[in-house]
Write a protein that holds these residues in place. Structure first.
Motif, PDB file in Angstrom:
ATOM      1  N   ALA A 548      49.267  10.626  46.721  1.00 17.18           N
ATOM      2  CA  ALA A 548      50.004  11.802  47.191  1.00 17.18           C
ATOM      3  C   ALA A 548      51.456  11.442  47.493  1.00 17.18           C
ATOM      4  CB  ALA A 548      49.329  12.382  48.428  1.00 17.18           C
ATOM      5  N   GLU A 549      51.644  10.306  48.172  1.00 13.88           N
ATOM      6  CA  GLU A 549      53.003   9.860  48.506  1.00 13.88           C
ATOM      7  C   GLU A 549      53.818   9.570  47.237  1.00 13.88           C
ATOM      8  OE1 GLU A 549      54.553   8.920  52.023  1.00 13.88           O
ATOM      9  OE2 GLU A 549      53.450  10.806  51.839  1.00 13.88           O
ATOM     10  N   LEU A 550      53.152   8.999  46.245  1.00 10.02           N
ATOM     11  CA  LEU A 550      53.831   8.703  44.981  1.00 10.02           C
ATOM     12  C   LEU A 550      54.325   9.992  44.328  1.00 10.02           C
ATOM     13  CD1 LEU A 550      54.605   6.524  42.923  1.00 10.02           C
ATOM     14  CD2 LEU A 550      52.318   6.722  41.944  1.00 10.02           C
ATOM     15  N   TYR A 551      53.442  10.995  44.271  1.00  9.03           N
ATOM     16  CA  TYR A 551      53.842  12.290  43.696  1.00  9.03           C
ATOM     17  C   TYR A 551      54.921  12.971  44.547  1.00  9.03           C
ATOM     18  CZ  TYR A 551      50.124  12.456  40.152  1.00  9.03           C
ATOM     19  OH  TYR A 551      49.333  12.214  39.055  1.00  9.03           O
ATOM     20  N   ASN A 552      54.802  12.837  45.872  1.00  7.36           N
ATOM     21  CA  ASN A 552      55.688  13.575  46.776  1.00  7.36           C
ATOM     22  C   ASN A 552      57.077  12.958  46.877  1.00  7.36           C
ATOM     23  OD1 ASN A 552      56.388  15.562  48.661  1.00  7.36           O
ATOM     24  ND2 ASN A 552      55.662  14.365  50.385  1.00  7.36           N
ATOM     25  N   LEU A 564      46.355  16.583  46.944  1.00  5.25           N
ATOM     26  CA  LEU A 564      45.790  15.309  47.400  1.00  5.25           C
ATOM     27  C   LEU A 564      45.780  15.221  48.927  1.00  5.25           C
ATOM     28  CD1 LEU A 564      47.530  13.157  44.680  1.00  5.25           C
ATOM     29  CD2 LEU A 564      45.052  13.356  44.951  1.00  5.25           C
ATOM     30  N   TYR A 565      46.863  15.669  49.564  1.00  8.49           N
ATOM     31  CA  TYR A 565      46.882  15.706  51.036  1.00  8.49           C
ATOM     32  C   TYR A 565      45.737  16.587  51.551  1.00  8.49           C
ATOM     33  CZ  TYR A 565      51.627  13.666  51.094  1.00  8.49           C
ATOM     34  OH  TYR A 565      52.720  12.845  50.954  1.00  8.49           O
ATOM     35  N   GLU A 566      45.502  17.676  50.849  1.00 10.65           N
ATOM     36  CA  GLU A 566      44.453  18.609  51.260  1.00 10.65           C
ATOM     37  C   GLU A 566      43.074  17.945  51.205  1.00 10.65           C
ATOM     38  OE1 GLU A 566      43.563  23.345  50.568  1.00 10.65           O
ATOM     39  OE2 GLU A 566      44.164  22.143  48.836  1.00 10.65           O
ATOM     40  N   LYS A 567      42.869  17.076  50.219  1.00  7.70           N
ATOM     41  CA  LYS A 567      41.591  16.360  50.110  1.00  7.70           C
ATOM     42  C   LYS A 567      41.342  15.509  51.361  1.00  7.70           C
ATOM     43  CE  LYS A 567      40.072  17.333  45.865  1.00  7.70           C
ATOM     44  NZ  LYS A 567      38.740  17.936  45.615  1.00  7.70           N
ATOM     45  N   ILE A 568      42.403  14.866  51.857  1.00 13.87           N
ATOM     46  CA  ILE A 568      42.263  14.059  53.074  1.00 13.87           C
ATOM     47  C   ILE A 568      41.921  14.950  54.262  1.00 13.87           C
ATOM     48  CG2 ILE A 568      43.478  12.534  54.694  1.00 13.87           C
ATOM     49  CD1 ILE A 568      45.176  11.568  52.305  1.00 13.87           C
ATOM     50  N   ILE A 569      42.599  16.096  54.367  1.00 13.51           N
ATOM     51  CA  ILE A 569      42.404  17.014  55.497  1.00 13.51           C
ATOM     52  C   ILE A 569      40.961  17.499  55.566  1.00 13.51           C
ATOM     53  CG2 ILE A 569      43.057  19.265  56.450  1.00 13.51           C
ATOM     54  CD1 ILE A 569      45.859  18.752  55.158  1.00 13.51           C
ATOM     55  N   PHE A 570      40.393  17.844  54.420  1.00 15.51           N
ATOM     56  CA  PHE A 570      39.055  18.446  54.421  1.00 15.51           C
ATOM     57  C   PHE A 570      37.916  17.437  54.260  1.00 15.51           C
ATOM     58  CE2 PHE A 570      41.692  22.144  53.293  1.00 15.51           C
ATOM     59  CZ  PHE A 570      41.250  23.022  54.278  1.00 15.51           C
ATOM     60  N   ASN A 571      38.200  16.308  53.604  1.00 18.71           N
ATOM     61  CA  ASN A 571      37.115  15.368  53.300  1.00 18.71           C
ATOM     62  C   ASN A 571      37.191  14.038  54.042  1.00 18.71           C
ATOM     63  OD1 ASN A 571      36.206  17.281  51.461  1.00 18.71           O
ATOM     64  ND2 ASN A 571      37.369  16.373  49.773  1.00 18.71           N
ATOM     65  N   HIS A 572      38.324  13.776  54.709  1.00 17.74           N
ATOM     66  CA  HIS A 572      38.498  12.481  55.380  1.00 17.74           C
ATOM     67  C   HIS A 572      39.156  12.677  56.744  1.00 17.74           C
ATOM     68  CE1 HIS A 572      37.405  10.174  51.737  1.00 17.74           C
ATOM     69  NE2 HIS A 572      38.034  11.131  51.082  1.00 17.74           N
ATOM     70  N   GLN A 573      38.500  13.475  57.598  1.00 19.58           N
ATOM     71  CA  GLN A 573      39.089  13.786  58.909  1.00 19.58           C
ATOM     72  C   GLN A 573      39.229  12.566  59.807  1.00 19.58           C
ATOM     73  OE1 GLN A 573      36.660  15.615  57.532  1.00 19.58           O
ATOM     74  NE2 GLN A 573      37.007  17.803  57.795  1.00 19.58           N
TER      75      GLN A 573
END
Length: 594
Positions: A548-552, A564-573
């Motif tokens: 995500a950081e690479l793309y951002n 990708l950030y959203e995946k962390i928010i919902f799947n890796h709290q």
């Protein structure tokens, strides 16, 4: 005055008291919603101490939870015959409000407000009572009335807080700014209050509003705290050039210290804004005669140059180091510069022997045990760089013995573990890492845990530790700035140990090295392989975040980063990246506040 003290004493009894077993039991019943049992306990406590305001108010609250409004009213009116206390009047009004009798409630609230006319000092106590029942308009009326009756009273801070609860951001800012004018010493705490209402987005409505208010203040009365606050706002927005403009204006007005400007330079540098950091450090050099400040600024400028340097310009950087030593000498005051120069010689010019000899001369200076430890740490690093592991271990061990239990000693222990790991002595490395899990330095503790997991997760699968030894060798190559060789060794692991537990580690390490070499397409494939094949592994959230950081930040593809950030928010709290991922996701989505 006596009446006021009586009122304060009674109200303090409501907010602060020592708890008996019966009180704890009553509170527990109330918390669990067992209001009938709570009522019996509070009634017993009240009977024993009928003048205890804590018991009176809890008894009233419990009656109200049980919708026994008549009982609550009777208790309140009984106490009002004894005490002339506006808090009781407010509670009676709230009791009517719970029964939807707003006429009677309003009459009580207005009656409580009248007490301020006689005693303006009652203002905060009455206002807080209103706030407790979310009667925010009445709280605002109370604070305003108190200030109108006695101009010496200042409740702008309290008003700001209430306006913030209401969502009236303009009055929230305005009242806090008014408070700063009379109490500038609270500027730091007010920045904390503001931070919840602004974001990194300069176009956020709240940011624009605060910026306009501050610019008006500067035009009307250019006090130093307005420049400081505007600089702080620009820093939140990562507009470091604009923050620098404010800091220069502030420095020109008071010329006391360059510490704030140096802090800004370091903030910009941490955020990889090297151009503006360079500009700021050069400004520091132009405006100081303090030797330590001159040396620090020059060191950071050299660090920035080194980070951007090609092989061709490295000799020019070496000349600058030598010019500094020619001007300021090799003494205790330039020790930091000496250590940095040795690092430059070893790790960038590949002249480790010269670097070691240079540092050994530094050890002859009259320096403290901690300063000697810093020199020996770099000497140990250079020896490990040369694969002279046993000599490096001697220096690290000396540090542990000379500055026991310090963070420096803990760092040396970690270096002992890392060196043992490079050597393939995984048992000894792991024993040192177990101790470091309790390090007082969170950074060292985290690094120790990561390395311990790497070793423990991979040493049992293969009794000969073939893959782990290869990985440690690749790790050492990376430390030696031999990134191509490290990538090749990791390729060998991925080819010969496919499907083994070390595969995701190898993919991740290789991706880091590929990013350094700006081979972004290959790095992306590695991160995607981890996400695809090891989505339940310990590196899944790392892969999501770094991709995500690479793309951002590098590839300027915000939509891919946002997903990708959203995946962390919902799947890796539970991820260590959760807070930052949520912040970046909201920024990319265009949310108004943090």
């Amino acid at each position: 005055m006596t009446q006021l003290l009586c009122f304060l004493f009674l109200l303090m009894g409501y907010f602060s008291f020592s708890q008996s077993d019966e009180e704890l039991l009553a509170a527990d019943y109330y918390k669990r919603g067992q209001f009938e049992k709570a009522l019996l306990s509070y009634q017993k406590l009240y009977n024993e101490q009928p003048d205890n305001y804590n018991f009176i108010f809890h008894l009233i609250k419990t009656h109200q939870q049980l919708e026994q409004f008549n009982a609550a009213e009777q208790l309140l009116k009984t106490k009002m015959l004894v005490y002339r206390n506006p808090s009781l009047v407010i509670e009676l009004g709230y009791n009517y409000q719970l029964q939807n009798d707003m006429d009677k409630a309003t009459t009580c609230y207005e009656e409580a407000l009248k007490n301020i006319e006689e005693r303006p000092n009652y203002t905060p106590l009455i206002a807080r009572q209103f706030e407790q029942h979310s009667l925010l308009d009445y709280a605002i009326k109370t604070y305003k009335k108190g200030m109108a009756l006695d101009p010496k009273l200042n409740y702008n801070r309290e008003l700001a807080r209430v306006y913030g609860e209401q969502g009236n951001i303009e009055l929230f800012f305005t009242n806090y700014l008014a408070y700063i004018e009379v109490a500038p010493e609270y500027l730091s705490s007010i920045k904390t209050e503001f931070s919840d209402f602004i974001s990194e987005n300069k176009d956020n409505e709240n940011n624009i509003l605060l910026r306009k208010l501050l610019l008006k203040k500067i035009q009307a009365q250019p006090d130093t705290y307005w420049y400081e606050l505007l600089s702080w706002l620009y820093i939140q927005e990562k507009a470091y050039e604009k923050a620098f403009t404010q800091e220069k204006a502030l420095f020109m007005r008071q010329r006391e210290s360059l510490n704030r400007i140096i802090e800004l330079a370091l903030t910009a540098l941490y955020d990889k804004e090297k151009v503006v950091a360079t500009e700021i450090f050069n400004y520091v050099l132009e405006n100081t005669q303090d030797l330590s400040t001159i040396l620090v600024a020059n060191q950071y400028l050299l660090d920035i140059e080194i980070s951007n340097a090609t092989t061709k310009v490295l000799p020019e950087i070496e000349k600058k180091y030598k010019q500094l030593f020619s001007t300021y000498g090799s003494s205790e005051s330039t020790l930091g510069l000496q250590i940095a120069y040795a690092d430059f010689l070893a790790f960038h010019l590949n002249r480790p022997e010269e670097a070691s000899n240079f540092l050994k001369e530094s050890l002859k200076l009259k320096i403290s045990a901690f300063q000697q430890g810093a020199v020996k740490m770099k000497l140990g690093d250079i020896l490990v760089f040369q694969e002279k592991f046993n000599e490096g271990l001697i220096y690290y061990t000396q540090i542990q013995n000379s500055v026991k239990n310090s963070v420096l000693a803990q760092e040396a222990r970690f270096k002992v573990a890392k060196t043992s790991y490079y050597k393939g002595d995984f048992e000894w490395a792991e024993s040192q890492l177990k101790i470091l899990k309790a390090s007082t330095s969170q950074l060292i503790a985290n690094d120790a845990l990561d390395l311990k997991l790497l070793i423990s997760d991979n040493k049992y699968e293969d009794s000969l530790h073939v893959a782990l030894k290869l990985y440690a060798k690749a790790d050492l190559m990376a430390f030696q700035n031999k990134n191509d060789e490290a990538i090749s060794i990791l390729d060998k692991i991925l080819l010969e140990h496919q499907g083994e537990s070390i595969e995701d580690q190898a993919l991740f390490k290789q991706a880091e090295l590929l990013v350094q070499k700006k081979q972004y397409d290959k790095a992306i494939k590695n991160y995607e392989s981890i996400i695809g094949s090891y989505n339940d592994g310990i590196l899944a959230d790392d892969a999501y975040y770094y991709l995500a950081e690479l793309y951002n930040t590098v590839l300027s593809e915000p939509e891919k980063a946002k997903a990708l950030y959203e995946k962390i928010i919902f799947n890796h709290q539970d991820s260590i990246y959760y807070v930052e991922a949520r912040k970046q996701f909201r920024m990319l989505r265009g949310d108004a506040i943090n």
